[in-house]
Structures are given as C-alpha cells and as structure tokens.
Design a protein around this motif. Structure first.
Motif, PDB file in Angstrom:
ATOM      1  N   GLN A 211       0.830  -1.202   0.000  1.00 52.04           N
ATOM      2  CA  GLN A 211       0.000   0.000   0.000  1.00 52.04           C
ATOM      3  C   GLN A 211       0.865   1.253   0.000  1.00 52.04           C
ATOM      4  O   GLN A 211       0.562   2.247  -0.670  1.00 52.04           O
ATOM      5  CB  GLN A 211      -0.926   0.006   1.224  1.00 52.04           C
ATOM      6  CG  GLN A 211      -1.810   1.244   1.331  1.00 52.04           C
ATOM      7  CD  GLN A 211      -2.701   1.425   0.117  1.00 52.04           C
ATOM      8  OE1 GLN A 211      -3.307   0.460  -0.380  1.00 52.04           O
ATOM      9  NE2 GLN A 211      -2.784   2.649  -0.401  1.00 52.04           N
ATOM     10  N   LEU A 212       1.978   1.227   0.737  1.00 46.43           N
ATOM     11  CA  LEU A 212       2.891   2.369   0.740  1.00 46.43           C
ATOM     12  C   LEU A 212       3.480   2.600  -0.649  1.00 46.43           C
ATOM     13  O   LEU A 212       3.643   3.746  -1.083  1.00 46.43           O
ATOM     14  CB  LEU A 212       4.017   2.139   1.746  1.00 46.43           C
ATOM     15  CG  LEU A 212       3.698   2.368   3.219  1.00 46.43           C
ATOM     16  CD1 LEU A 212       4.897   2.004   4.089  1.00 46.43           C
ATOM     17  CD2 LEU A 212       3.308   3.826   3.457  1.00 46.43           C
ATOM     18  N   ALA A 213       3.803   1.505  -1.321  1.00 52.09           N
ATOM     19  CA  ALA A 213       4.356   1.635  -2.674  1.00 52.09           C
ATOM     20  C   ALA A 213       3.337   2.264  -3.616  1.00 52.09           C
ATOM     21  O   ALA A 213       3.671   3.127  -4.439  1.00 52.09           O
ATOM     22  CB  ALA A 213       4.790   0.267  -3.187  1.00 52.09           C
ATOM     23  N   ARG A 214       2.074   1.847  -3.507  1.00 56.97           N
ATOM     24  CA  ARG A 214       1.034   2.434  -4.359  1.00 56.97           C
ATOM     25  C   ARG A 214       0.833   3.914  -4.030  1.00 56.97           C
ATOM     26  O   ARG A 214       0.659   4.741  -4.934  1.00 56.97           O
ATOM     27  CB  ARG A 214      -0.279   1.660  -4.177  1.00 56.97           C
ATOM     28  CG  ARG A 214      -0.262   0.262  -4.779  1.00 56.97           C
ATOM     29  CD  ARG A 214      -1.651  -0.360  -4.806  1.00 56.97           C
ATOM     30  NE  ARG A 214      -2.138  -0.650  -3.466  1.00 56.97           N
ATOM     31  CZ  ARG A 214      -1.946  -1.818  -2.843  1.00 56.97           C
ATOM     32  NH1 ARG A 214      -1.260  -2.783  -3.442  1.00 56.97           N
ATOM     33  NH2 ARG A 214      -2.446  -2.020  -1.639  1.00 56.97           N
ATOM     34  N   THR A 215       0.890   4.250  -2.743  1.00 55.51           N
ATOM     35  CA  THR A 215       0.728   5.660  -2.341  1.00 55.51           C
ATOM     36  C   THR A 215       1.886   6.501  -2.869  1.00 55.51           C
ATOM     37  O   THR A 215       1.690   7.616  -3.376  1.00 55.51           O
ATOM     38  CB  THR A 215       0.667   5.769  -0.812  1.00 55.51           C
ATOM     39  OG1 THR A 215      -0.439   4.989  -0.333  1.00 55.51           O
ATOM     40  CG2 THR A 215       0.497   7.211  -0.374  1.00 55.51           C
ATOM     41  N   ALA A 216       3.110   5.964  -2.763  1.00 59.88           N
ATOM     42  CA  ALA A 216       4.277   6.701  -3.254  1.00 59.88           C
ATOM     43  C   ALA A 216       4.200   6.905  -4.761  1.00 59.88           C
ATOM     44  O   ALA A 216       4.526   7.989  -5.280  1.00 59.88           O
ATOM     45  CB  ALA A 216       5.548   5.937  -2.886  1.00 59.88           C
ATOM     46  N   LEU A 217       3.745   5.883  -5.499  1.00 62.92           N
ATOM     47  CA  LEU A 217       3.615   6.002  -6.952  1.00 62.92           C
ATOM     48  C   LEU A 217       2.578   7.054  -7.312  1.00 62.92           C
ATOM     49  O   LEU A 217       2.781   7.858  -8.237  1.00 62.92           O
ATOM     50  CB  LEU A 217       3.239   4.644  -7.543  1.00 62.92           C
ATOM     51  CG  LEU A 217       3.124   4.586  -9.072  1.00 62.92           C
ATOM     52  CD1 LEU A 217       4.451   4.932  -9.723  1.00 62.92           C
ATOM     53  CD2 LEU A 217       2.664   3.198  -9.509  1.00 62.92           C
ATOM     54  N   ALA A 218       1.486   7.082  -6.558  1.00 62.53           N
ATOM     55  CA  ALA A 218       0.439   8.072  -6.828  1.00 62.53           C
ATOM     56  C   ALA A 218       0.951   9.481  -6.575  1.00 62.53           C
ATOM     57  O   ALA A 218       0.642  10.420  -7.325  1.00 62.53           O
ATOM     58  CB  ALA A 218      -0.780   7.785  -5.958  1.00 62.53           C
ATOM     59  N   LEU A 219       1.767   9.654  -5.526  1.00 65.67           N
ATOM     60  CA  LEU A 219       2.315  10.974  -5.236  1.00 65.67           C
ATOM     61  C   LEU A 219       3.302  11.417  -6.308  1.00 65.67           C
ATOM     62  O   LEU A 219       3.371  12.602  -6.656  1.00 65.67           O
ATOM     63  CB  LEU A 219       3.011  10.951  -3.863  1.00 65.67           C
ATOM     64  CG  LEU A 219       2.094  10.834  -2.636  1.00 65.67           C
ATOM     65  CD1 LEU A 219       2.923  10.635  -1.370  1.00 65.67           C
ATOM     66  CD2 LEU A 219       1.222  12.081  -2.512  1.00 65.67           C
ATOM     67  N   LEU A 220       4.074  10.462  -6.823  1.00 67.79           N
ATOM     68  CA  LEU A 220       5.060  10.803  -7.857  1.00 67.79           C
ATOM     69  C   LEU A 220       4.395  11.193  -9.171  1.00 67.79           C
ATOM     70  O   LEU A 220       4.901  12.044  -9.909  1.00 67.79           O
ATOM     71  CB  LEU A 220       6.004   9.617  -8.081  1.00 67.79           C
ATOM     72  CG  LEU A 220       7.017   9.343  -6.979  1.00 67.79           C
ATOM     73  CD1 LEU A 220       7.755   8.033  -7.239  1.00 67.79           C
ATOM     74  CD2 LEU A 220       8.013  10.498  -6.880  1.00 67.79           C
ATOM     75  N   THR A 221       3.286  10.554  -9.466  1.00 64.61           N
ATOM     76  CA  THR A 221       2.626  10.833 -10.754  1.00 64.61           C
ATOM     77  C   THR A 221       1.578  11.934 -10.654  1.00 64.61           C
ATOM     78  O   THR A 221       1.081  12.410 -11.673  1.00 64.61           O
ATOM     79  CB  THR A 221       1.934   9.553 -11.279  1.00 64.61           C
ATOM     80  OG1 THR A 221       1.002   9.078 -10.278  1.00 64.61           O
ATOM     81  CG2 THR A 221       2.956   8.468 -11.552  1.00 64.61           C
ATOM     82  N   ASN A 222       1.237  12.362  -9.455  1.00 58.26           N
ATOM     83  CA  ASN A 222       0.217  13.409  -9.274  1.00 58.26           C
ATOM     84  C   ASN A 222       0.709  14.723  -9.868  1.00 58.26           C
ATOM     85  O   ASN A 222       1.793  15.190  -9.570  1.00 58.26           O
ATOM     86  CB  ASN A 222      -0.086  13.582  -7.791  1.00 58.26           C
ATOM     87  CG  ASN A 222      -1.213  14.572  -7.557  1.00 58.26           C
ATOM     88  OD1 ASN A 222      -2.169  14.627  -8.345  1.00 58.26           O
ATOM     89  ND2 ASN A 222      -1.104  15.354  -6.498  1.00 58.26           N
ATOM     90  N   GLY A 223      -0.102  15.296 -10.713  1.00 60.08           N
ATOM     91  CA  GLY A 223       0.232  16.593 -11.290  1.00 60.08           C
ATOM     92  C   GLY A 223       1.082  16.506 -12.538  1.00 60.08           C
ATOM     93  O   GLY A 223       1.382  17.520 -13.150  1.00 60.08           O
TER      94      GLY A 223
END
Length: 231
Positions: A211-223
């Motif tokens: 779940q942390l990996a998915r959250t980190a990926l979402a933060l990196l791709t956001n914007g």
C-alpha cells in the motif's frame, strides 16, 4: 531514563510476572551484548605504549602496564573479606562475579547447580535461556537494573555501541521509527517503543509495504502531464 513502554509498575500480575515484556527483551539484549563488550575490554587491557614485558625503571609515577579499571572488571571475585583500609578497596564487582551471582539464584530456584559453572559467555548464555523464568522472580527487576548498568559502563569504557539500522516499514502507530539494533532480539519503534520479533516485522512489512508503494507512486505521478499532453 525509564523506557516509556515499560509496564513494570503494574506488576506483579496475576501470573506472577515481575518484569514486563519490554524489560525482559532488554535483559536478553544485555546478556547477548556482554560477551562482545568483554572481547573489546580484553583488547584494551594493555594501553598503547605500556611495556608488555620486563619491569618499570622510570622514577616518579609511572603508568601501570595494564588498565586497572579493566583488570578489575575482568578479574575474579574475592571469596573472602579483605581486612584493609576502605580507601584501598575498589567497589567494582567483576563481570564474572556479577553473572555468577544471578546464575546462583537461578540455579537455586531451578534446583540445577550446574547452571553456575562456566565463563562469562557461558553464564550470559545460561541466564539468557531462562529470562522468561527470571521475569517471574521477585529479583528480576534488580537483575535487569544491574546488568543494564554494567553494560552501559562497559560501553563508556570501550566506546562500542550497537549499530542500529532503520527499517523501511512504519510502525502500526504510523511513525517511521522502527530500528534494528545489533545484538537485539527485537525491532523497536523509537516513537511508541513497541517491540516486534523479526517474524512479526516481516509479516507486518508484507502487509503495509504494498500500500505504501502504491501511495508513493500516486504521489510521484500526481500533477504530471497525461500521455496525451492534456492537463
């Protein structure tokens, strides 16, 4: 400084426990660390520049060929009362004598006299094998406190401290404060002081890291721009 996770003030409990799980884990760590500290002590026994053979011929006050504080710690305990001036006596209890004293109580309680035999590493290992039983004895707290004070004193002499490594998974309290220390049997959170066995940490990491990996990926791709170039 007391460990915030220590629950010894609420003991003894209905099962007759006198040392909380946190302090029991710390006692095991001290017993594992002690032989390593003794190895370093022996290496420091003869200070640099001290004569290793022969006699001292220098006038005035010469440095002794060995470090007396370390020699006392590594030496045997006296079995008789010394009838000399109190100022001549070093109150330091040798390491072997300290361990032997607690092993003697263990041997008496478990009715196994052979538990008192052996070297410093042997006595430390013997006590470590019985820490759960020790935790239910009225003298468990005194044993924990004395061995903790001894290890901290040895660290000050050897300047050798357990290396600690951060763990990637966060604690269940949410803090990224989990550390793995040398000679420790538990992984500890430096924020809430919760303890994890290695197996418990592995199971916990397998649960939270995806779940942390998915959250980190979402933060990196956001914007970031979409593949079509539209905002």
């Amino acid at each position: 400084m007391p460990n915030p996770a220590c629950n010894c003030a609420a003991l003894p409990d209905q099962r007759g426990r006198h040392l909380c799980p946190t302090c029991s884990a710390l006692l095991r760590q001290r017993l594992v660390e002690l032989p390593h500290q003794v190895t370093v002590l022996r290496a420091l026994l003869v200070p640099p520049g001290a004569p290793r053979t022969g006699t001292l011929h220098h006038a005035g006050t010469s440095r002794p060929p060995v470090r007396l504080d370390i020699l006392t710690l590594l030496g045997p305990a006296s079995t008789t009362t010394a009838h000399t001036h109190p100022d001549d006596q070093d109150p330091t209890v040798p390491i072997h004598a300290t361990l032997h004293g607690w092993a003697h109580l263990l041997a008496q309680g478990r009715r196994r006299p052979r538990l008192t035999a052996g070297s410093i590493p042997t006595l430390a290992a013997t006590l470590n094998q019985h820490t759960e039983w020790i935790a239910h004895q009225t003298w468990a707290g005194a044993c924990h406190d004395e061995l903790t004070a001894l290890v901290l004193r040895l660290r000050r002499i050897t300047h050798t401290h357990p290396t600690q490594r951060p763990c990637p998974a966060p604690c269940i309290c949410g803090a990224f404060g989990l550390i793995d220390r040398d000679w420790d049997t538990y992984i500890e959170c430096t924020v809430c002081h919760r303890l994890y066995t290695p197996a418990e940490y592995r199971d916990h990491a397998r649960t939270v890291m995806p779940q942390l990996a998915r959250t980190a990926l979402a933060l990196l791709t956001n914007g970031q721009p979409s593949p079509s170039g539209t905002p």
